[in-house]
Design a protein around this motif. Structure first.
Motif, mmCIF file in Angstrom:
data_model
loop_
_atom_site.group_PDB
_atom_site.id
_atom_site.type_symbol
_atom_site.label_atom_id
_atom_site.label_comp_id
_atom_site.label_asym_id
_atom_site.label_seq_id
_atom_site.Cartn_x
_atom_site.Cartn_y
_atom_site.Cartn_z
ATOM 1 N N GLU A 19 4.109 -13.104 -15.587
ATOM 2 C CA GLU A 19 5.401 -12.491 -15.893
ATOM 3 C C GLU A 19 5.694 -11.320 -14.962
ATOM 4 O O GLU A 19 6.837 -11.044 -14.640
ATOM 5 N N GLY A 20 4.661 -10.623 -14.527
ATOM 6 C CA GLY A 20 4.822 -9.511 -13.599
ATOM 7 C C GLY A 20 5.460 -8.285 -14.236
ATOM 8 O O GLY A 20 5.768 -8.264 -15.427
ATOM 9 N N HIS A 21 5.647 -7.249 -13.416
ATOM 10 C CA HIS A 21 6.282 -5.998 -13.829
ATOM 11 C C HIS A 21 7.314 -5.623 -12.780
ATOM 12 O O HIS A 21 7.039 -5.719 -11.586
ATOM 13 N N TYR A 22 8.469 -5.157 -13.229
ATOM 14 C CA TYR A 22 9.473 -4.652 -12.298
ATOM 15 C C TYR A 22 9.053 -3.272 -11.834
ATOM 16 O O TYR A 22 8.585 -2.448 -12.619
ATOM 17 N N SER A 23 9.230 -2.986 -10.541
ATOM 18 C CA SER A 23 8.914 -1.672 -9.996
ATOM 19 C C SER A 23 9.953 -1.291 -8.951
ATOM 20 O O SER A 23 10.302 -2.100 -8.096
ATOM 21 N N ASN A 24 10.446 -0.049 -9.038
ATOM 22 C CA ASN A 24 11.325 0.475 -7.993
ATOM 23 C C ASN A 24 10.773 1.793 -7.448
ATOM 24 O O ASN A 24 11.471 2.549 -6.802
ATOM 25 N N LEU A 25 9.498 2.034 -7.736
ATOM 26 C CA LEU A 25 8.826 3.233 -7.240
ATOM 27 C C LEU A 25 7.353 2.916 -7.023
ATOM 28 O O LEU A 25 6.700 2.342 -7.893
ATOM 29 N N ALA A 26 6.860 3.264 -5.851
ATOM 30 C CA ALA A 26 5.431 3.121 -5.565
ATOM 31 C C ALA A 26 4.924 4.463 -5.066
ATOM 32 O O ALA A 26 5.499 5.055 -4.157
ATOM 33 N N ILE A 27 3.884 4.938 -5.685
ATOM 34 C CA ILE A 27 3.235 6.183 -5.265
ATOM 35 C C ILE A 27 1.920 5.777 -4.595
ATOM 36 O O ILE A 27 1.101 5.084 -5.189
ATOM 37 N N ILE A 28 1.743 6.206 -3.349
ATOM 38 C CA ILE A 28 0.547 5.833 -2.590
ATOM 39 C C ILE A 28 -0.277 7.082 -2.305
ATOM 40 O O ILE A 28 0.250 8.081 -1.814
ATOM 41 N N SER A 29 -1.552 7.010 -2.630
ATOM 42 C CA SER A 29 -2.465 8.105 -2.311
ATOM 43 C C SER A 29 -3.744 7.478 -1.744
ATOM 44 O O SER A 29 -3.944 6.275 -1.830
ATOM 45 N N HIS A 30 -4.581 8.316 -1.150
ATOM 46 C CA HIS A 30 -5.805 7.787 -0.569
ATOM 47 C C HIS A 30 -6.904 8.834 -0.510
ATOM 48 O O HIS A 30 -6.641 10.032 -0.569
ATOM 49 N N SER A 31 -8.118 8.340 -0.422
ATOM 50 C CA SER A 31 -9.291 9.170 -0.156
ATOM 51 C C SER A 31 -9.936 8.573 1.095
ATOM 52 O O SER A 31 -9.368 7.682 1.724
ATOM 53 N N THR A 32 -11.116 9.019 1.437
ATOM 54 C CA THR A 32 -11.782 8.460 2.619
ATOM 55 C C THR A 32 -12.232 7.026 2.383
ATOM 56 O O THR A 32 -12.438 6.283 3.339
ATOM 57 N N SER A 33 -12.363 6.601 1.126
ATOM 58 C CA SER A 33 -12.900 5.271 0.857
ATOM 59 C C SER A 33 -11.946 4.300 0.182
ATOM 60 O O SER A 33 -12.287 3.125 0.023
ATOM 61 N N GLU A 34 -10.736 4.769 -0.234
ATOM 62 C CA GLU A 34 -9.831 3.850 -0.918
ATOM 63 C C GLU A 34 -8.378 4.296 -0.845
ATOM 64 O O GLU A 34 -8.090 5.481 -0.642
ATOM 65 N N PHE A 35 -7.487 3.319 -0.974
ATOM 66 C CA PHE A 35 -6.057 3.559 -1.114
ATOM 67 C C PHE A 35 -5.687 3.180 -2.535
ATOM 68 O O PHE A 35 -6.165 2.160 -3.059
#
Length: 101
Positions: A19-35
């Protein structure tokens, strides 16, 4: 429900996930080992957005996702037409933007 991908991997996709989820906002963060990508939906007049899904990727997989999105956007635009991102018409028109950090 099971699907076979072009890579020959059987993916299991249950009805709830499909069914999924609607999204109109994505927040992206990261460390040295992951996004970390948090997907949320922002509604007009509502100050709070609830994260609907969080995806955690290694840096290598994040770069593969970027390349895959670029390839798919090129294919989409060649079939459907250019995706136009509107420029805000006024300083107050600064709604949610995909890819905010």
């Amino acid at each position: 429900m099971t699907e076979t991908t072009p890579f020959g991997i059987d993916l299991e996709l249950d009805e709830t996930v499909a069914e999924g989820h609607y999204s109109n906002l994505a927040i992206i963060s990261h460390s040295t080992s992951e996004f970390i990508i948090d997907f949320a939906a922002v509604l007009p007049g509502v100050q709070k957005a609830r994260v609907k899904s969080r995806i955690i990727l290694t840096p290598e997989h994040a770069k593969r996702l970027l390349r895959s999105l670029q390839e798919n956007i090129v294919r989409y635009e060649s079939n459907v037409g250019k995706i136009v991102i509107p420029v805000p018409s006024s300083p107050g028109d600064t709604g949610p933007k995909m890819g905010q950090a």
